[in-house]
Write a protein that holds these residues in place. Sequence first.
Motif, PDB file in Angstrom:
ATOM      1  N   PHE A  84       0.850  -1.189   0.000  1.00 42.21           N
ATOM      2  CA  PHE A  84       0.000   0.000   0.000  1.00 42.21           C
ATOM      3  C   PHE A  84       0.878   1.229   0.000  1.00 42.21           C
ATOM      4  N   ASP A  85       0.602   2.133  -0.936  1.00 39.31           N
ATOM      5  CA  ASP A  85       1.318   3.400  -1.019  1.00 39.31           C
ATOM      6  C   ASP A  85       0.412   4.500  -0.482  1.00 39.31           C
ATOM      7  N   PRO A  86       0.708   5.051   0.698  1.00 45.01           N
ATOM      8  CA  PRO A  86      -0.148   6.105   1.270  1.00 45.01           C
ATOM      9  C   PRO A  86      -0.262   7.339   0.386  1.00 45.01           C
ATOM     10  N   LEU A  87       0.680   7.523  -0.536  1.00 46.37           N
ATOM     11  CA  LEU A  87       0.610   8.679  -1.426  1.00 46.37           C
ATOM     12  C   LEU A  87      -0.437   8.502  -2.520  1.00 46.37           C
ATOM     13  N   TYR A  88      -0.818   7.254  -2.779  1.00 50.49           N
ATOM     14  CA  TYR A  88      -1.825   6.955  -3.802  1.00 50.49           C
ATOM     15  C   TYR A  88      -2.827   5.959  -3.206  1.00 50.49           C
ATOM     16  N   PRO A  89      -3.664   6.431  -2.299  1.00 51.42           N
ATOM     17  CA  PRO A  89      -4.490   5.500  -1.527  1.00 51.42           C
ATOM     18  C   PRO A  89      -5.739   4.979  -2.227  1.00 51.42           C
ATOM     19  N   LYS A  90      -6.219   5.661  -3.252  1.00 52.40           N
ATOM     20  CA  LYS A  90      -7.536   5.321  -3.795  1.00 52.40           C
ATOM     21  C   LYS A  90      -7.485   4.086  -4.693  1.00 52.40           C
ATOM     22  N   HIS A  91      -8.511   3.262  -4.554  1.00 54.25           N
ATOM     23  CA  HIS A  91      -8.632   2.022  -5.307  1.00 54.25           C
ATOM     24  C   HIS A  91     -10.062   1.533  -5.163  1.00 54.25           C
ATOM     25  N   THR A  92     -10.414   0.472  -5.838  1.00 50.10           N
ATOM     26  CA  THR A  92     -11.728  -0.143  -5.660  1.00 50.10           C
ATOM     27  C   THR A  92     -11.567  -1.437  -4.865  1.00 50.10           C
ATOM     28  N   TRP A  93     -12.688  -1.916  -4.345  1.00 46.30           N
ATOM     29  CA  TRP A  93     -12.676  -3.187  -3.616  1.00 46.30           C
ATOM     30  C   TRP A  93     -12.201  -4.318  -4.537  1.00 46.30           C
ATOM     31  N   LYS A  94     -12.657  -4.314  -5.778  1.00 51.57           N
ATOM     32  CA  LYS A  94     -12.253  -5.358  -6.719  1.00 51.57           C
ATOM     33  C   LYS A  94     -10.751  -5.346  -6.947  1.00 51.57           C
ATOM     34  N   GLU A  95     -10.180  -4.160  -7.099  1.00 52.66           N
ATOM     35  CA  GLU A  95      -8.745  -4.048  -7.335  1.00 52.66           C
ATOM     36  C   GLU A  95      -7.944  -4.558  -6.135  1.00 52.66           C
ATOM     37  N   ALA A  96      -8.381  -4.188  -4.936  1.00 55.00           N
ATOM     38  CA  ALA A  96      -7.625  -4.538  -3.732  1.00 55.00           C
ATOM     39  C   ALA A  96      -7.731  -6.011  -3.377  1.00 55.00           C
ATOM     40  N   THR A  97      -8.856  -6.648  -3.732  1.00 53.68           N
ATOM     41  CA  THR A  97      -9.119  -8.014  -3.267  1.00 53.68           C
ATOM     42  C   THR A  97      -9.103  -9.063  -4.373  1.00 53.68           C
ATOM     43  N   GLY A  98      -8.721  -8.665  -5.579  1.00 50.71           N
ATOM     44  CA  GLY A  98      -8.793  -9.615  -6.689  1.00 50.71           C
ATOM     45  C   GLY A  98     -10.221 -10.070  -6.923  1.00 50.71           C
ATOM     46  N   ASN A 103      -6.519 -13.615  -5.128  1.00 53.85           N
ATOM     47  CA  ASN A 103      -5.419 -14.225  -5.884  1.00 53.85           C
ATOM     48  C   ASN A 103      -4.303 -13.227  -6.177  1.00 53.85           C
ATOM     49  N   ASN A 104      -4.483 -11.973  -5.736  1.00 54.67           N
ATOM     50  CA  ASN A 104      -3.422 -10.972  -5.808  1.00 54.67           C
ATOM     51  C   ASN A 104      -2.685 -10.857  -4.472  1.00 54.67           C
ATOM     52  N   HIS A 105      -2.909 -11.793  -3.565  1.00 57.78           N
ATOM     53  CA  HIS A 105      -2.228 -11.800  -2.266  1.00 57.78           C
ATOM     54  C   HIS A 105      -0.720 -11.761  -2.465  1.00 57.78           C
ATOM     55  N   ASN A 106      -0.068 -10.841  -1.747  1.00 58.28           N
ATOM     56  CA  ASN A 106       1.385 -10.678  -1.857  1.00 58.28           C
ATOM     57  C   ASN A 106       2.029 -11.106  -0.535  1.00 58.28           C
ATOM     58  N   PRO A 107       2.683 -12.255  -0.494  1.00 60.38           N
ATOM     59  CA  PRO A 107       3.280 -12.733   0.753  1.00 60.38           C
ATOM     60  C   PRO A 107       4.273 -11.753   1.371  1.00 60.38           C
ATOM     61  N   GLU A 108       4.831 -10.852   0.548  1.00 59.72           N
ATOM     62  CA  GLU A 108       5.786  -9.860   1.043  1.00 59.72           C
ATOM     63  C   GLU A 108       5.109  -8.545   1.425  1.00 59.72           C
ATOM     64  N   GLY A 109       3.802  -8.454   1.239  1.00 64.29           N
ATOM     65  CA  GLY A 109       3.086  -7.226   1.556  1.00 64.29           C
ATOM     66  C   GLY A 109       3.124  -6.914   3.041  1.00 64.29           C
ATOM     67  N   LYS A 110       3.100  -5.632   3.367  1.00 68.91           N
ATOM     68  CA  LYS A 110       3.172  -5.197   4.762  1.00 68.91           C
ATOM     69  C   LYS A 110       1.858  -4.613   5.279  1.00 68.91           C
ATOM     70  N   THR A 111       0.820  -4.685   4.458  1.00 70.34           N
ATOM     71  CA  THR A 111      -0.498  -4.197   4.856  1.00 70.34           C
ATOM     72  C   THR A 111      -1.499  -5.344   4.825  1.00 70.34           C
ATOM     73  N   VAL A 148      -3.465  -2.509   9.468  1.00 69.02           N
ATOM     74  CA  VAL A 148      -4.698  -3.080   8.945  1.00 69.02           C
ATOM     75  C   VAL A 148      -5.354  -1.993   8.111  1.00 69.02           C
ATOM     76  N   LEU A 149      -5.882  -2.363   6.949  1.00 66.58           N
ATOM     77  CA  LEU A 149      -6.496  -1.396   6.045  1.00 66.58           C
ATOM     78  C   LEU A 149      -7.739  -2.018   5.433  1.00 66.58           C
ATOM     79  N   GLY A 150      -8.697  -1.188   5.091  1.00 64.59           N
ATOM     80  CA  GLY A 150      -9.877  -1.672   4.394  1.00 64.59           C
ATOM     81  C   GLY A 150     -10.876  -0.553   4.193  1.00 64.59           C
ATOM     82  N   GLY A 151     -11.736  -0.740   3.221  1.00 66.78           N
ATOM     83  CA  GLY A 151     -12.778   0.245   2.948  1.00 66.78           C
ATOM     84  C   GLY A 151     -14.046  -0.093   3.702  1.00 66.78           C
TER      85      GLY A 151
END
Length: 229
Positions: A84-98, A103-111, A148-151
């Motif tokens: 997650f880039d706080p400088l570009y926070p906007k997205h849709t639920w579909k984009e964030a959750t695949g 299936n876009n889960h990133n094991p190296e993700g920090k959010t 933790v993040l979510g819409g």
Amino acid sequence: MYQKECFVFQKDKSVLAKVRNYGEQDFQALIEVQKESFPPPFSSDLWWRKEQLISHIEHYPEGAFCVEVNNEIVGSMTALLINFDPLYPKHTWKEATGNGYINNHNPEGKTLYIVDIGIKPAFRQLDLGKLLMQSAYERVVHDKLDRVLGGGRMPGYDRHSDQLSPKQYIDKVLAGELRDPVITFLMRCGRMPVCLIADYLEDEESHNYGLLMEWKNPFQQTEKEDPDN
């Protein structure tokens, strides 16, 4: 894997609740939770399907939670890891959750991104939603993640949309002048607002808006990005 037991209370009566990771044996019960938690006018197309639940436990079983009372699954929460880039926070639920498949889960993700959380209406007085959210915070602390993040849906907005813009409505909810079933719940869980997002999710009551909200790991120091660099 994750499992805990604790007492929750309905007025002065104690009730034993168990939070654990869900598995394939729980799928039908989880679908029933979805149906009761998100009745019309919420779109039934967004209820979990078996193939999505299979994908959840294949990609990130640590983020698949359910809560039981008297051996009945009465609530669930699903999450995945993202960058997650706080400088570009906007997205849709579909984009964030695949689109709910994670299936876009990133094991190296920090959010840790919350895909959904639902409690059967008959059990909502037990604060089980808070219990599930606490489990997400524990996962973040244990794994040394950033947040933790979510819409959050804003289903109360429909009753005020003829008088207030989405931003005006959220400002009043954050100020405690209005109560929203979801946003106020997330505030009670310690979540803080990030930004309002149009067309976040197909949701008639929220007029398709969502409020992105976060809980930052108080033990994890992260470097703030300098937009000038």
